[in-house]
Design an enzyme around this catalytic site. Structure first.
Site, PDB file in Angstrom:
ATOM      1  N   THR A   1      13.959   5.476   9.908  1.00 24.99           N
ATOM      2  CA  THR A   1      14.887   4.367  10.177  1.00 24.99           C
ATOM      3  C   THR A   1      14.296   3.065   9.647  1.00 24.99           C
ATOM      4  O   THR A   1      13.116   2.786   9.837  1.00 24.99           O
ATOM      5  CB  THR A   1      15.151   4.269  11.691  1.00 24.99           C
ATOM      6  OG1 THR A   1      15.664   5.530  12.112  1.00 24.99           O
ATOM      7  CG2 THR A   1      16.171   3.177  12.004  1.00 24.99           C
TER       8      THR A   1
ATOM      9  N   ASN B   1      -5.513 -10.909  -6.823  1.00 29.74           N
ATOM     10  CA  ASN B   1      -5.528 -11.545  -5.506  1.00 29.74           C
ATOM     11  C   ASN B   1      -6.772 -12.389  -5.251  1.00 29.74           C
ATOM     12  O   ASN B   1      -6.734 -13.342  -4.487  1.00 29.74           O
ATOM     13  CB  ASN B   1      -5.383 -10.487  -4.404  1.00 29.74           C
ATOM     14  CG  ASN B   1      -6.266  -9.288  -4.629  1.00 29.74           C
ATOM     15  OD1 ASN B   1      -6.239  -8.665  -5.703  1.00 29.74           O
ATOM     16  ND2 ASN B   1      -7.061  -8.935  -3.639  1.00 29.74           N
TER      17      ASN B   1
ATOM     18  N   SER C   1       4.903  -6.838  -1.535  1.00 28.70           N
ATOM     19  CA  SER C   1       4.562  -6.912  -0.117  1.00 28.70           C
ATOM     20  C   SER C   1       5.172  -8.176   0.486  1.00 28.70           C
ATOM     21  O   SER C   1       4.969  -9.270  -0.054  1.00 28.70           O
ATOM     22  CB  SER C   1       3.031  -6.959   0.004  1.00 28.70           C
ATOM     23  OG  SER C   1       2.667  -7.142   1.340  1.00 28.70           O
ATOM     24  N   GLY C   2       5.906  -8.030   1.594  1.00 26.11           N
ATOM     25  CA  GLY C   2       6.571  -9.181   2.204  1.00 26.11           C
ATOM     26  C   GLY C   2       5.623 -10.224   2.755  1.00 26.11           C
ATOM     27  O   GLY C   2       5.846 -11.423   2.618  1.00 26.11           O
ATOM     28  N   HIS C   3       4.501  -9.755   3.371  1.00 27.30           N
ATOM     29  CA  HIS C   3       3.671 -10.721   4.117  1.00 27.30           C
ATOM     30  C   HIS C   3       2.859 -11.650   3.219  1.00 27.30           C
ATOM     31  O   HIS C   3       2.203 -12.561   3.701  1.00 27.30           O
ATOM     32  CB  HIS C   3       2.774 -10.011   5.137  1.00 27.30           C
ATOM     33  CG  HIS C   3       1.599  -9.284   4.572  1.00 27.30           C
ATOM     34  ND1 HIS C   3       0.345  -9.830   4.549  1.00 27.30           N
ATOM     35  CD2 HIS C   3       1.484  -8.035   4.043  1.00 27.30           C
ATOM     36  CE1 HIS C   3      -0.506  -8.941   4.027  1.00 27.30           C
ATOM     37  NE2 HIS C   3       0.165  -7.853   3.707  1.00 27.30           N
TER      38      HIS C   3
ATOM     39  N   THR D   1       0.844  -1.200   0.000  1.00 26.18           N
ATOM     40  CA  THR D   1       0.000   0.000   0.000  1.00 26.18           C
ATOM     41  C   THR D   1       0.880   1.251   0.000  1.00 26.18           C
ATOM     42  O   THR D   1       0.598   2.220  -0.720  1.00 26.18           O
ATOM     43  CB  THR D   1      -0.973  -0.019   1.200  1.00 26.18           C
ATOM     44  OG1 THR D   1      -1.752  -1.213   1.113  1.00 26.18           O
ATOM     45  CG2 THR D   1      -1.902   1.176   1.206  1.00 26.18           C
TER      46      THR D   1
ATOM     47  N   CYS E   1      -9.337  -7.690   2.692  1.00 28.14           N
ATOM     48  CA  CYS E   1      -9.724  -6.308   2.997  1.00 28.14           C
ATOM     49  C   CYS E   1     -11.222  -6.120   2.908  1.00 28.14           C
ATOM     50  O   CYS E   1     -11.786  -5.272   3.565  1.00 28.14           O
ATOM     51  CB  CYS E   1      -9.066  -5.333   2.034  1.00 28.14           C
ATOM     52  SG  CYS E   1      -7.328  -5.602   1.914  1.00 28.14           S
TER      53      CYS E   1
ATOM     54  N   GLN F   1       1.039 -10.311  -5.857  1.00 31.03           N
ATOM     55  CA  GLN F   1       0.698 -11.747  -5.885  1.00 31.03           C
ATOM     56  C   GLN F   1       1.613 -12.537  -6.816  1.00 31.03           C
ATOM     57  O   GLN F   1       1.466 -13.749  -6.958  1.00 31.03           O
ATOM     58  CB  GLN F   1      -0.774 -11.943  -6.290  1.00 31.03           C
ATOM     59  CG  GLN F   1      -1.778 -11.316  -5.327  1.00 31.03           C
ATOM     60  CD  GLN F   1      -1.824 -12.004  -3.955  1.00 31.03           C
ATOM     61  OE1 GLN F   1      -1.308 -13.120  -3.780  1.00 31.03           O
ATOM     62  NE2 GLN F   1      -2.412 -11.336  -2.970  1.00 31.03           N
TER      63      GLN F   1
END
Ligand code: PLP
Length: 651
Positions: free
Chosen positions: A249, A161, A211-213, A73, A338, A191
């Site tokens: 950071t 998705n 997106s990592g997750h 996002t 979502c 995806q």
């Protein structure tokens, strides 16, 4: 939870053990700030850059920028902001840049919502236009050809998705080139990572968020690829991290974890190959077809990710299927995570022109490339179990409540289950009711709208013309009422209300009326005669009895178990529907639940009121059990509770 089969990988994934270890090491030992110039900082910086280098190799992006973000996002925001600022600048310089924001009709909501937001905020005033997809879910290249010369920014996705449909990115690139489109191009690759080959450097894609997750890294880490030379405006300013492209950071634990996932992708051996994934998907598809006759896939399998299946079982709502799978410990979803909280039908399937009846029953099953053969074996076995549970579970009750979109109706059966009367059947359920009655050779005697329900009687009669039973008349009080015989019972019409009861000869005594339907507040005399006050509620309930407050009905799983232990006469009641109970019995800390589906509560309630005993209701999430406890309390049963959070939190 150990018994849970997680098949919702497109929503999110667990974290790869190597990624957990890498994140832990980044927090415990390599915890330096990569901007610090001492050795601890340099070690963190080396980890950061090693991860970036691995990402470049995996994505096939030797040039351009790779910026670490908090997720897709954020990457989408940065790409949209960059593209719109570039359009504004080009306009200022008098350069042609197009006036359309062209967005694929099946994009994740983060894309059109961000476009609308930044377009408004920056005052760019571009026209947001949906790029339609065809029945296979792929972008309409003919429409793109027409609009591309006027497009300022084109947003498409690599794979969807909800359906897994893989876009024809080469086709889109060719149209953009052939039409000399001035558009910048973003491709949402969320995806695709780990499931499709990527060579971003060989394409004209300007922005690609990741997106990592979605691939075994934790939530809160992502990447944005920006083509060399593509315009870029930072979304976050401050300390100048990431070469000034994304201040703040760095999330070093997330980056280290993502690095471990990228290393696994590069080295091979950890994740299954494309061919293996396809074989697994085929096995799941075969199990689904076998378990649910009438199942249809909502996207063509040959254009879809090898890890996603989107299907519908006609006549069954998504929610019912989800509940059934959940009961068997199989976690799937009705669409994107979502939109799971909203009841709206899928805009993705709508865009593909999938009929409403099919999209209302859509389920997405998705797995990740870490999957193993034994997991697929168990998943296929449980899918078959769900199919069997559904086929076997025939409502045995004489009275069944129907609910759809907030409207309530009833099916009344004779004792043999061979005749039925429908009262206020919700129109949305008409095809399902008709199919069920046909399948069980049950005759529909009448379908009645009382005026207080959803008004679906006509829809049901159109699908299953009633075969009327012999007309009867019964005496009730001083009146003669028209009635329909249903086994030994009659359904008698008293004005706008309908009374179900067992007559003695031609006479129906008030205390023989078990249920009343369509009773409006104005029917005070009838209510008083019957001693009841609400449609479908047992005639035993007392009019005027103060409804008890809703609070005080909640028990948590531990106190519910202790209560059951301390009160041997108490009954634990599973109010999930029959197929759910058949797919996986409800156990609360060793206490076995007795199944009375919420849809059959009315039929059982009278008996519980006659011989009160403490009742503890339980269901999947705590919603249906709360309704059951409330209903029983309103009917005057003081000892009704439910397990808040349901079976989901009881494990
Ligand atoms: N794009 C697609 C295709 C997705 O599936 C998702 C996640 O649901 C997103 C974007 C948003 O990703 P994130 O959760 O990392 O913000």
């Amino acid at each position: 939870m150990n018994n849970e089969l997680y098949l919702d990988a497109n929503a999110t994934s667990p974290v790869l053990p190597a990624a957990v270890a890498a994140a832990t090491a980044a927090m415990e030992t390599c915890f330096g700030n990569p901007s610090s110039s001492h050795a601890a900082g340099l070690r963190a910086k080396a980890l950061l850059e090693a991860t970036r280098a691995a990402a470049r190799r995996v994505l096939g992006a030797p040039d351009g920028e790779l910026v670490f973000t908090s997720g897709a996002t954020e990457g989408i925001q940065a790409a949209v902001l960059s593209a719109l600022c570039a359009v504004r600048e080009r306009r200022r310089r008098g350069q042609a840049c197009g006036n359309l924001l062209l967005v694929g009709a099946t994009e994740h909501k983060a894309v059109p919502e961000s476009l609308a937001h930044w377009n408004r905020l920056l005052g760019t005033d571009l026209e947001l236009r949906m790029l339609p997809v065809d029945a296979d879910g792929r972008h309409r290249l003919d429409v793109l050809r027409e609009l591309a010369p006027r497009a300022a920014f084109v947003c498409t996705m690599a794979a969807n998705n909800e359906t897994g449909v893989v876009s024809d990115l080469d086709g889109i690139a060719a149209v953009l080139a052939q039409t000399a489109s001035p558009a910048l191009w973003m491709v949402d690759c969320v995806q695709a990572l780990g499931k499709l080959p990527l060579a971003l450097g060989d394409t004209r894609i300007d922005y690609a968020p990741f997106s990592g997750h979605k691939l075994y890294a934790p939530k809160g880490i992502g990447m944005l690829y920006v083509r060399a030379g593509a315009p870029y405006t930072p979304l976050m300013c401050g300390g100048g991290q990431e070469g000034g492209r994304r201040s703040g950071t760095e999330n070093m634990a997330g980056i280290a974890a993502l690095g471990a996932v990228l290393a696994a992708l590069e080295e091979g051996g950890t994740f299954r190959t494309h061919a293996e994934l396809l074989a697994y998907r085929d096995r799941l598809a075969a199990a689904l077809r076998e378990a649910f006759p009438g199942l249809v896939f909502n996207a063509p399998l040959d254009h879809a990710l090898p890890t996603t299946l989107n299907f519908s079982v006609l006549g069954l709502g998504s929610k019912e299927l989800l509940d059934l799978f959940d009961a068997a410990g199989v976690r799937v979803s009705a669409g994107s995570a979502c939109s799971a909280a909203r009841a709206a039908p899928s805009y993705v399937l709508d865009a593909m022109g999938v009929p409403e009846a099919r999209s209302a029953s859509a389920v997405r099953l998705s797995f990740g490339p870490l999957v193993e053969a034994a997991f697929i074996d168990s998943a296929c076995e449980r899918i078959r179990r769900c199919g069997r549970a559904l086929a076997q579970a025939r409502p045995a009750a004489a009275l069944q409540q129907l609910e759809a979109a907030g409207a309530s109706g009833w099916l009344l059966f004779d004792e043999a289950g061979s005749e039925c009367i429908a009262i206020d059947p919700p129109a949305a359920l008409a095809p399902r009711i008709a199919a069920d009655l046909r399948a069980h050779a049950c005759r529909l005697l009448a379908a009645i709208d009382t005026g207080h329900g959803a008004g679906g009687a006509e829809a049901l009669c159109a699908l299953l013309p009633p075969t009327p039973s012999t007309a009867r008349q019964v005496r009730f009080g001083g009146h003669i009422l028209d009635a329909i015989a249903l086994g030994e019972d009659v359904l008698a019409q008293a004005g706008a209300a309908f009374l179900l009861g067992r007559p003695q000869g031609d006479s129906l005594a008030p205390d023989q009326v078990r249920f009343v339907f369509g009773l409006a507040p104005g029917h005070a005399a009838l209510a008083a005669a019957l001693c009841c006050h609400r449609s479908g509620e047992p005639a035993l309930s007392r009019p005027g009895a103060d409804p008890l407050p809703d609070d005080g009905i909640d028990l948590d799983a531990v106190s519910a178990a202790a209560f059951l232990h301390a009160h041997p006469d108490a009954l634990l009641v599973d109010v999930r529907e029959l197929p759910e109970h058949a797919a996986g019995a409800a156990l609360l800390h060793g206490h076995q639940a007795h199944n009375v589906p919420l849809s059959q509560l009315a039929g059982q309630a009278a008996q519980w009121l006659r011989a009160p005993r403490p009742l503890v209701f339980i269901c999947r999430s705590g919603k249906r059990s709360a309704r059951a406890a409330r209903t029983m309390r309103r009917l005057g049963h003081a000892q009704a509770w439910h397990v808040a959070g349901g079976l989901a939190l009881a494990g």
